[in-house]
Enzyme design. Structure first.
Site, PDB file in Angstrom:
ATOM      1  N   MET A 161       0.850  -1.206   0.000  1.00 20.29           N
ATOM      2  CA  MET A 161       0.000   0.000   0.000  1.00 20.29           C
ATOM      3  C   MET A 161       0.880   1.248   0.000  1.00 20.29           C
ATOM      4  O   MET A 161       1.098   1.884   1.030  1.00 20.29           O
ATOM      5  CB  MET A 161      -0.935  -0.032   1.218  1.00 20.29           C
ATOM      6  N   ASP A 162       1.357   1.601  -1.167  1.00 16.00           N
ATOM      7  CA  ASP A 162       2.347   2.670  -1.291  1.00 16.00           C
ATOM      8  C   ASP A 162       1.695   3.975  -1.758  1.00 16.00           C
ATOM      9  O   ASP A 162       0.840   3.962  -2.644  1.00 16.00           O
ATOM     10  CB  ASP A 162       3.424   2.241  -2.298  1.00 16.00           C
ATOM     11  N   GLY A 163       2.108   5.098  -1.164  1.00 12.60           N
ATOM     12  CA  GLY A 163       1.693   6.401  -1.671  1.00 12.60           C
ATOM     13  C   GLY A 163       0.788   7.208  -0.759  1.00 12.60           C
ATOM     14  O   GLY A 163       0.262   8.246  -1.171  1.00 12.60           O
TER      15      GLY A 163
END
Length: 290
Positions: A41-43
Site C-alpha cells: 500500500m504505497d503512496g
C-alpha cells in the site's frame, strides 16, 4: 422530503453498483480466481501532499481504500489477503511520525474487533505477522486481542504484516528450524537412542545437506498461515518488492499501478485479475517445474 428522496436515490444507486459488481464477478469466475492477493500500500504520504492535507491524513484515507479492496476481494471469493502495513524499516522515520502511525494502527485494530466491522461481516480471521515485539505495547496488545477475537472466523483470512520485512522473516525461520532440529537431536541423545558421536559422524557424512529441509524453514515463516500469493499489487508506480514476501512471490503475478494507494479502486483490482488470468497458464507451468 428532499432528504428522504435523496437517501432513496443514494440507496438505489448503491444497490445498482453492487449488482453490476456482482455481475462482473460472475463473468470473472469463468476464468481462474486468485486464492491469495497481496498488497503493498504505497503512496499515502504522497497523496496527502498532493491534496494539501495535513500530515497523517493520507494514511486515514488509505485505510478507507483498504476496506474497499477487502470488500471487493471477499465478495469475489478471494480467500486470503495479505497487506504490507508497516515495515521494520519504517521505524527509521522520525519518532513523531512513527508514534502517529502506531496510534492510528491501534485505533484501526480496535475497530476491527467491533461487531459490525468488515472482518465480522465476511467471517475473516485476522493474523498479525512480523516481529511483533518491536511494536509499542498498546498496539501489540490490540493486535493480540484481535487475533483471539477473530480466531473462530473461518470464511477468509487477512494477514497484516507489521514490523515485518522478508529478510527478518527468513532469518527468523532459519533460526527456528535450527533450534527445532537441535532440540530433536538433544532429546534423542538424552533418551539413549540418539545420534551420539557415531550418529553425528553419520550425519556429517550422509545427511549434512538434508539435515534442515525446505519444509522445516517454510513452516516457521510468518506468512505460513496462507499459501503463496497469486497476485502481488503495488500502487504508486513503483516496481520494487521492498523486502516484502521475497520468499513467497517467486511465481506470483506482479501488478504495478501508477495510482497512489488512497486512489486505488475497483477498476484497478479488475485489471490486475484480468492480467493474472491471461498469464495464469504460464505461471502455473513455471510453478510446476519446481
Amino acid at each position: 422530503m428532499k432528504k428522504d428522496g435523496r437517501s432513496r436515490i443514494n440507496w438505489i444507486f448503491e444497490n445498482f453498483v453492487t449488482f453490476l459488481r456482482k455481475c462482473t464477478f460472475r463473468v470473472l469466475s469463468v476464468g481462474p480466481i486468485p486464492e491469495h492477493i497481496a498488497y503493498i500500500m504505497d503512496g499515502n504520504r504522497r497523496y496527502a501532499k498532493k491534496q494539501n492535507m495535513i500530515e497523517g491524513t493520507g494514511h486515514r484515507v488509505g485505510f478507507l481504500a483498504l476496506m474497499s479492496m477487502l470488500k471487493y476481494c471477499y465478495e469475489m471469493g478471494v480467500r486470503y489477503v495479505t497487506i504490507y502495513a508497516f515495515s521494520i524499516d519504517n521505524f527509521k522515520r522520525c519518532p513523531e511520525e512513527v508514534q502517529s502511525l502506531m496510534d492510528l494502527m491501534q485505533e484501526k485494530i480496535e475497530g476491527l474487533m467491533e461487531e459490525e466491522s468488515i472482518v465480522n461481516r465476511y467471517g475473516v480471521r485476522v493474523h498479525f505477522l512480523g516481529d511483533l515485539k518491536l511494536l509499542s505495547e498498546p498496539v501489540r496488545l490490540a493486535a493480540e486481542r484481535a487475533m483471539v477475537v477473530t480466531a473462530n472466523n473461518s470464511k477468509a483470512v487477512l494477514s497484516i504484516c507489521v514490523a515485518y520485512n522478508s529478510t527478518n522473516e527468513i532469518v527468523h525461520a532459519v533460526e527456528k528450524a535450527c533450534e527445532e532440529k537441535w532440540e530433536e537431536i538433544s532429546l534423542l541423545n538424552a533418551s539413549g537412542s540418539g545420534y551420539g558421536l557415531i550418529g553425528l559422524e553419520c550425519i556429517e557424512k550422509h545427511e549434512r545437506e538434508n539435515l534442515i529441509k525446505l519444509i522445516d524453514i517454510e513452516k516457521h515463516m510468518y506468512v505460513s498461515v496462507a499459501p503463496d500469493p497469486d497476485i502481488l499489487i503495488r500502487t504508486s508506480g513503483e516496481t520494487r518488492l521492498s523486502n516484502f514476501l521475497l520468499w513467497q512471490s517467486a511465481y506470483c503475478y506482479l501488478y504495478s499501478t501508477p495510482v497512489l494507494w488512497p486512489e486505488i479502486g475497483f477498476r484497478h483490482l479488475l485489471w490486475a485479475i484480468l492480467n493474472f488470468q491471461r498469464n495464469h497458464f504460464y505461471l502455473e507451468k513455471k510453478r510446476k517445474q519446481l
